[in-house]
Design a protein around this motif. Structure first.
Motif, PDB file in Angstrom:
ATOM      1  N   ASP A  35       0.994  -1.326  -0.609  1.00 13.74           N
ATOM      2  CA  ASP A  35       0.091   0.022   0.021  1.00 13.74           C
ATOM      3  C   ASP A  35       0.540   1.570  -0.210  1.00 13.74           C
ATOM      4  N   ALA A  36       2.020   0.911   0.808  1.00 14.91           N
ATOM      5  CA  ALA A  36       2.723   2.527   0.426  1.00 14.91           C
ATOM      6  C   ALA A  36       3.047   2.737  -0.664  1.00 14.91           C
ATOM      7  N   LEU A  37       3.795   1.514  -0.590  1.00 11.82           N
ATOM      8  CA  LEU A  37       5.207   2.040  -2.010  1.00 11.82           C
ATOM      9  C   LEU A  37       3.836   2.328  -3.496  1.00 11.82           C
ATOM     10  N   LYS A  38       2.328   1.846  -3.259  1.00  7.23           N
ATOM     11  CA  LYS A  38       1.327   2.296  -4.626  1.00  7.23           C
ATOM     12  C   LYS A  38       1.179   3.620  -4.717  1.00  7.23           C
ATOM     13  N   GLU A  39       0.808   4.491  -2.719  1.00 10.53           N
ATOM     14  CA  GLU A  39       1.314   5.756  -2.611  1.00 10.53           C
ATOM     15  C   GLU A  39       2.110   6.451  -2.950  1.00 10.53           C
ATOM     16  N   LEU A  40       3.204   6.077  -3.003  1.00  9.67           N
ATOM     17  CA  LEU A  40       4.169   6.024  -3.081  1.00  9.67           C
ATOM     18  C   LEU A  40       4.697   6.568  -5.099  1.00  9.67           C
ATOM     19  N   SER A  41       4.596   5.946  -6.140  1.00 12.45           N
ATOM     20  CA  SER A  41       4.156   5.824  -7.401  1.00 12.45           C
ATOM     21  C   SER A  41       2.898   6.825  -7.885  1.00 12.45           C
ATOM     22  N   VAL A  42       1.740   6.870  -6.912  1.00 11.58           N
ATOM     23  CA  VAL A  42       0.710   7.557  -7.514  1.00 11.58           C
ATOM     24  C   VAL A  42       1.323   9.271  -7.090  1.00 11.58           C
ATOM     25  N   ARG A  43       2.005   9.465  -5.735  1.00 13.21           N
ATOM     26  CA  ARG A  43       2.570  10.700  -5.365  1.00 13.21           C
ATOM     27  C   ARG A  43       3.564  11.514  -6.286  1.00 13.21           C
ATOM     28  N   HIS A  44       4.718  10.055  -6.904  1.00  6.68           N
ATOM     29  CA  HIS A  44       6.023  10.802  -7.367  1.00  6.68           C
ATOM     30  C   HIS A  44       5.939  10.314  -8.967  1.00  6.68           C
ATOM     31  N   GLY A  45       5.325   9.526  -9.487  1.00  9.78           N
ATOM     32  CA  GLY A  45       5.680   9.081 -11.225  1.00  9.78           C
ATOM     33  C   GLY A  45       5.811   7.676 -11.909  1.00  9.78           C
ATOM     34  N   GLU A  46       6.098   7.978 -12.336  1.00  9.62           N
ATOM     35  CA  GLU A  46       6.199   6.685 -13.076  1.00  9.62           C
ATOM     36  C   GLU A  46       7.956   7.120 -13.377  1.00  9.62           C
ATOM     37  N   ALA A  47       8.928   8.407 -12.908  1.00  7.48           N
ATOM     38  CA  ALA A  47      10.202   7.843 -12.754  1.00  7.48           C
ATOM     39  C   ALA A  47      10.961   6.673 -11.513  1.00  7.48           C
ATOM     40  N   LEU A  48       9.822   7.502 -10.282  1.00  7.77           N
ATOM     41  CA  LEU A  48       9.792   6.550  -8.669  1.00  7.77           C
ATOM     42  C   LEU A  48       9.492   5.410  -9.212  1.00  7.77           C
ATOM     43  N   SER A  49       8.163   5.391  -9.758  1.00  3.74           N
ATOM     44  CA  SER A  49       7.628   4.116  -9.756  1.00  3.74           C
ATOM     45  C   SER A  49       9.032   2.178 -10.285  1.00  3.74           C
ATOM     46  N   ARG A  50       9.440   2.971 -11.364  1.00  2.33           N
ATOM     47  CA  ARG A  50      10.345   2.288 -12.090  1.00  2.33           C
ATOM     48  C   ARG A  50      11.272   1.692 -10.986  1.00  2.33           C
ATOM     49  N   VAL A  51      12.058   2.558 -10.563  1.00  5.38           N
ATOM     50  CA  VAL A  51      12.764   2.467  -9.737  1.00  5.38           C
ATOM     51  C   VAL A  51      12.074   1.103  -8.105  1.00  5.38           C
ATOM     52  N   LEU A  52      10.781   1.791  -8.011  1.00  6.87           N
ATOM     53  CA  LEU A  52      10.561   1.027  -6.376  1.00  6.87           C
ATOM     54  C   LEU A  52      10.217  -0.805  -7.312  1.00  6.87           C
ATOM     55  N   LEU A  53      10.016  -1.187  -8.751  1.00  7.99           N
ATOM     56  CA  LEU A  53       9.939  -2.186  -8.951  1.00  7.99           C
ATOM     57  C   LEU A  53      10.955  -2.739  -9.090  1.00  7.99           C
ATOM     58  N   ALA A  54      12.345  -2.080  -9.028  1.00  5.34           N
ATOM     59  CA  ALA A  54      13.395  -2.720  -9.123  1.00  5.34           C
ATOM     60  C   ALA A  54      14.201  -3.210  -7.034  1.00  5.34           C
ATOM     61  N   SER A  55      13.643  -2.288  -6.563  1.00  2.54           N
ATOM     62  CA  SER A  55      14.229  -1.949  -5.316  1.00  2.54           C
ATOM     63  C   SER A  55      14.341  -2.837  -4.498  1.00  2.54           C
ATOM     64  N   SER A  56      15.035  -2.727  -3.251  1.00  7.36           N
ATOM     65  CA  SER A  56      14.699  -3.401  -1.919  1.00  7.36           C
ATOM     66  C   SER A  56      14.309  -2.514  -1.204  1.00  7.36           C
ATOM     67  N   PHE A  57      14.139  -2.857   0.186  1.00  7.21           N
ATOM     68  CA  PHE A  57      12.904  -2.482   1.428  1.00  7.21           C
ATOM     69  C   PHE A  57      13.657  -3.117   2.633  1.00  7.21           C
ATOM     70  N   LEU A  58      13.852  -1.929   3.671  1.00  4.60           N
ATOM     71  CA  LEU A  58      13.781  -2.014   4.985  1.00  4.60           C
ATOM     72  C   LEU A  58      13.100  -1.703   5.787  1.00  4.60           C
ATOM     73  N   LEU A  59      12.768  -2.185   6.675  1.00  2.00           N
ATOM     74  CA  LEU A  59      11.368  -1.847   7.007  1.00  2.00           C
ATOM     75  C   LEU A  59      12.084  -1.486   8.689  1.00  2.00           C
ATOM     76  N   ASP A  60      12.950  -0.743   9.518  1.00  2.00           N
ATOM     77  CA  ASP A  60      13.285  -0.058  10.456  1.00  2.00           C
ATOM     78  C   ASP A  60      15.041  -1.218  10.695  1.00  2.00           C
ATOM     79  N   GLY A  61      15.472  -1.432   9.880  1.00  2.00           N
ATOM     80  CA  GLY A  61      16.533  -1.498   9.274  1.00  2.00           C
ATOM     81  C   GLY A  61      16.224  -3.284   8.987  1.00  2.00           C
ATOM     82  N   VAL A  62      15.092  -3.795   8.319  1.00  4.84           N
ATOM     83  CA  VAL A  62      14.650  -5.684   8.439  1.00  4.84           C
ATOM     84  C   VAL A  62      14.494  -5.333   6.991  1.00  4.84           C
ATOM     85  N   ALA A  63      15.239  -6.624   6.515  1.00  6.39           N
ATOM     86  CA  ALA A  63      14.851  -6.626   5.005  1.00  6.39           C
ATOM     87  C   ALA A  63      13.118  -6.790   4.981  1.00  6.39           C
ATOM     88  N   VAL A  64      12.981  -6.926   3.545  1.00  6.09           N
ATOM     89  CA  VAL A  64      11.082  -7.149   3.568  1.00  6.09           C
ATOM     90  C   VAL A  64      11.105  -7.915   2.183  1.00  6.09           C
TER      91      VAL A  64
END
Length: 86
Positions: A35-64
């Motif tokens: 849900d957070a990633l979807k909101e960020l894509s809406v907020r920042h558009g195509e450039a960030l959406s593409r980056v998010l597809l290839a990214s890794s994520f941490l929640l409070d320092g723990v890999a997601v």
């Protein structure tokens, strides 16, 4: 309705695509990483959406690995795009 607040920190190419080093995201209680990633894509558009597809994520320092994990209030979500290195 209760709100979950998360701090999103961007690194490298994600920072360039978002145009900010970090931001606060308010989502309905029970919102997930997806849900957070979807909101960020809406907020920042195509450039960030593409980056998010290839990214890794941490929640409070723990890999997601599971994007259906619910966010807790005050959590930090780090966006880590692929890094070139040597």
């Amino acid at each position: 309705m209760s709100v979950t607040t998360a701090t999103v920190r961007y690194f490298a190419g994600a920072r360039a695509a978002a145009g900010v080093p970090e931001e606060t995201l308010g989502l309905p209680s029970g919102a997930t990483v997806a849900d957070a990633l979807k909101e960020l894509s809406v907020r920042h558009g195509e450039a960030l959406s593409r980056v998010l597809l290839a990214s890794s994520f941490l929640l409070d320092g723990v890999a997601v690995r599971d994007r259906s994990i619910p966010l807790s209030d005050g959590i930090v979500l780090d966006v880590l795009p692929p890094f070139a290195g040597g």
